[in-house]
Motif scaffolding. Sequence first.
Motif, mmCIF file in Angstrom:
data_model
loop_
_atom_site.group_PDB
_atom_site.id
_atom_site.type_symbol
_atom_site.label_atom_id
_atom_site.label_comp_id
_atom_site.label_asym_id
_atom_site.label_seq_id
_atom_site.Cartn_x
_atom_site.Cartn_y
_atom_site.Cartn_z
ATOM 1 N N ALA A 262 108.520 -36.058 33.860
ATOM 2 C CA ALA A 262 108.508 -36.569 32.483
ATOM 3 C C ALA A 262 109.774 -36.158 31.740
ATOM 4 C CB ALA A 262 107.265 -36.067 31.754
ATOM 5 N N LEU A 263 110.190 -34.905 31.921
ATOM 6 C CA LEU A 263 111.394 -34.421 31.244
ATOM 7 C C LEU A 263 112.644 -35.129 31.773
ATOM 8 C CD1 LEU A 263 110.498 -30.620 31.171
ATOM 9 C CD2 LEU A 263 110.587 -32.166 29.188
ATOM 10 N N ALA A 264 112.691 -35.378 33.080
ATOM 11 C CA ALA A 264 113.828 -36.115 33.639
ATOM 12 C C ALA A 264 113.905 -37.510 33.029
ATOM 13 C CB ALA A 264 113.701 -36.195 35.158
ATOM 14 N N ALA A 265 112.743 -38.144 32.855
ATOM 15 C CA ALA A 265 112.702 -39.482 32.248
ATOM 16 C C ALA A 265 113.155 -39.420 30.785
ATOM 17 C CB ALA A 265 111.291 -40.051 32.349
ATOM 18 N N LEU A 266 112.621 -38.465 30.045
ATOM 19 C CA LEU A 266 112.957 -38.351 28.622
ATOM 20 C C LEU A 266 114.440 -38.044 28.418
ATOM 21 C CD1 LEU A 266 109.790 -36.419 27.437
ATOM 22 C CD2 LEU A 266 110.480 -38.703 26.653
ATOM 23 N N ARG A 267 114.980 -37.161 29.252
ATOM 24 C CA ARG A 267 116.408 -36.828 29.122
ATOM 25 C C ARG A 267 117.261 -38.065 29.419
ATOM 26 N NH1 ARG A 267 117.900 -31.026 28.075
ATOM 27 N NH2 ARG A 267 118.972 -30.754 30.043
ATOM 28 N N HIS A 268 116.850 -38.850 30.419
ATOM 29 C CA HIS A 268 117.585 -40.075 30.740
ATOM 30 C C HIS A 268 117.561 -41.046 29.564
ATOM 31 C CE1 HIS A 268 119.182 -43.425 33.031
ATOM 32 N NE2 HIS A 268 118.201 -44.162 32.547
ATOM 33 N N LEU A 269 116.437 -41.046 28.820
ATOM 34 C CA LEU A 269 116.289 -41.943 27.673
ATOM 35 C C LEU A 269 116.923 -41.374 26.405
ATOM 36 C CD1 LEU A 269 112.568 -42.932 28.292
ATOM 37 C CD2 LEU A 269 114.580 -44.366 28.723
ATOM 38 N N GLY A 270 117.510 -40.182 26.514
ATOM 39 C CA GLY A 270 118.233 -39.612 25.381
ATOM 40 C C GLY A 270 117.390 -38.765 24.447
ATOM 41 N N ALA A 271 116.212 -38.324 24.891
ATOM 42 C CA ALA A 271 115.335 -37.526 24.036
ATOM 43 C C ALA A 271 115.951 -36.154 23.761
ATOM 44 C CB ALA A 271 113.970 -37.373 24.688
ATOM 45 N N ASP A 272 115.654 -35.612 22.574
ATOM 46 C CA ASP A 272 116.170 -34.289 22.222
ATOM 47 C C ASP A 272 115.195 -33.198 22.687
ATOM 48 O OD1 ASP A 272 114.057 -34.344 20.416
ATOM 49 O OD2 ASP A 272 115.336 -34.709 18.681
ATOM 50 N N GLU A 273 115.561 -31.940 22.447
ATOM 51 C CA GLU A 273 114.752 -30.818 22.933
ATOM 52 C C GLU A 273 113.375 -30.775 22.272
ATOM 53 O OE1 GLU A 273 115.025 -25.985 23.693
ATOM 54 O OE2 GLU A 273 116.857 -27.160 23.369
ATOM 55 N N ALA A 274 113.308 -31.152 20.999
ATOM 56 C CA ALA A 274 112.005 -31.162 20.313
ATOM 57 C C ALA A 274 111.054 -32.163 20.974
ATOM 58 C CB ALA A 274 112.196 -31.509 18.839
ATOM 59 N N ALA A 275 111.580 -33.310 21.372
ATOM 60 C CA ALA A 275 110.752 -34.309 22.057
ATOM 61 C C ALA A 275 110.293 -33.779 23.417
ATOM 62 C CB ALA A 275 111.522 -35.612 22.229
ATOM 63 N N CYS A 276 111.193 -33.094 24.116
ATOM 64 C CA CYS A 276 110.840 -32.521 25.425
ATOM 65 C C CYS A 276 109.759 -31.456 25.278
ATOM 66 C CB CYS A 276 112.093 -31.935 26.082
ATOM 67 S SG CYS A 276 113.283 -33.201 26.607
ATOM 68 N N GLU A 277 109.855 -30.641 24.222
ATOM 69 C CA GLU A 277 108.814 -29.633 24.005
ATOM 70 C C GLU A 277 107.479 -30.301 23.685
ATOM 71 O OE1 GLU A 277 107.848 -25.713 21.264
ATOM 72 O OE2 GLU A 277 109.885 -26.126 21.930
ATOM 73 N N ALA A 278 107.504 -31.352 22.874
ATOM 74 C CA ALA A 278 106.270 -32.075 22.553
ATOM 75 C C ALA A 278 105.646 -32.681 23.803
ATOM 76 C CB ALA A 278 106.555 -33.167 21.525
ATOM 77 N N ALA A 279 106.494 -33.125 24.730
ATOM 78 C CA ALA A 279 105.979 -33.732 25.963
ATOM 79 C C ALA A 279 105.084 -32.769 26.732
ATOM 80 C CB ALA A 279 107.142 -34.181 26.849
ATOM 81 N N VAL A 280 105.481 -31.497 26.785
ATOM 82 C CA VAL A 280 104.710 -30.542 27.584
ATOM 83 C C VAL A 280 103.619 -29.838 26.782
ATOM 84 C CG1 VAL A 280 106.590 -30.179 29.223
ATOM 85 C CG2 VAL A 280 106.384 -28.649 27.267
ATOM 86 N N THR A 281 103.669 -29.928 25.450
ATOM 87 C CA THR A 281 102.676 -29.203 24.642
ATOM 88 C C THR A 281 101.648 -30.106 23.965
ATOM 89 O OG1 THR A 281 104.138 -29.223 22.697
ATOM 90 C CG2 THR A 281 104.249 -27.294 24.147
ATOM 91 N N ARG A 282 101.918 -31.412 23.871
ATOM 92 C CA ARG A 282 101.018 -32.289 23.121
ATOM 93 C C ARG A 282 100.339 -33.373 23.965
ATOM 94 N NH1 ARG A 282 104.538 -34.007 17.816
ATOM 95 N NH2 ARG A 282 105.480 -31.978 17.377
#
Length: 425
Positions: A262-282
Amino acid sequence: MTDTSRSDALLQRMMDFHPKIIDLTLDRVVRMLAALDHPERRLPPVIHVAGTNGKGSTQAMIRAGLEAQGKRVHAYTSPHLAWFHERIRLAGALISEDALSALLDECIAANGQDPITFFEITTCAALLAFSRVPAEYTLLEVGLGGRLDATNVVDRPALTIITPVSIDHQQYLGETLAEIAGEKAGILKRGVPCVVGPQAEAGLAVIEARAARLGAPLLVHGQHWHVTTERGRLIYQDETGLLDLPLPNLPGPHQLQNAGAALAALRHLGADEAACEAAVTRAEWPARMQRLTRGPLPDSAPGVELWLDGGHNPAGGEAVAATLAGMAPRATHAICGMLNTKDISGYLRPLAPQLASLHAVSIPGEQNTLPAEVTAAAATAAGIPAHVAPSVAAALRDIAQTDPRARVLICGSLYLAGTILRENG
């Protein structure tokens, strides 16, 4: 949930269009989409997810990350657990009963009397809904396989993802890991990047060969991105840099690799660190080591720690066993019901060291349920003390009388999990 009687009746009608529940081909879907004026060509950018295990969890994490950035996200998943509406999420909200019923009416009219499977026509309905509601992204989860799955109709997705591939659905996808990986790799598109989760060598070789033929750039676990735990934190690293995040809120060590994809996908899509943290916590994904704390079932055994998991293949059994092994010590008793199409011995083998006993049940209302007696026999053969119970409630009462402080895991099937979630409210 509101009254779903109208959509239930329409969905039941759709069951009659084609006698086979599963019949993998794209011909009927292509015909149906043409009759609907090609909604698949008018979707917000598509992220297409295939794999044997972890598709839903990975998609849930991506959705949580994108929504934390304020993005509107459509999501299509299957099967549903309690209600069909769970399969279609429009710009963040489950589809309403009125919208679903109108959509199903429209698709039935467009199809006429032509043969089409339930999954095919309902997938077309989802794509039609997604084409009409504005959003920034569309998340599509493959139903079965990939190459001939009804979701595989988008010519140019923004990104594809292949989560870990293992042996499952051999009657449709092939007997070997390489054959199954070939079906999953069927979602790869020319020039479209693909995030690849941890794979066995044979599976990865097939995925890499197809990607090379199509010129599809790969982002492969262990090569282009890495994920691990360190001092109770998730550490993710790729060429963009390092992320130091909380552990996933979805329980189980296997969620680490899903989070990585999921993080690899989000980083490829340009997501910031806050979005990456939300991905694993929410992220929310029911019936994957879900703790049940409210409702008639947990209320009937107040001292018992009650868990629900819908995993149903050997890799699912390994994931649940690893999750249990990481929990505080407590006698764990399973209540298990499975379909007769699944490898029950392969599922139970990794679980055996973690279980004090198993109560076998038949899945209520499910034509393809494995009889409880067969499940009990398989548990006994795996070295698990086994009993047959007439229902989950009866099994839970029996366990609670013997061990009032037990940990109880209801497991073996998403269909059983769905029944529990419906009945438990």
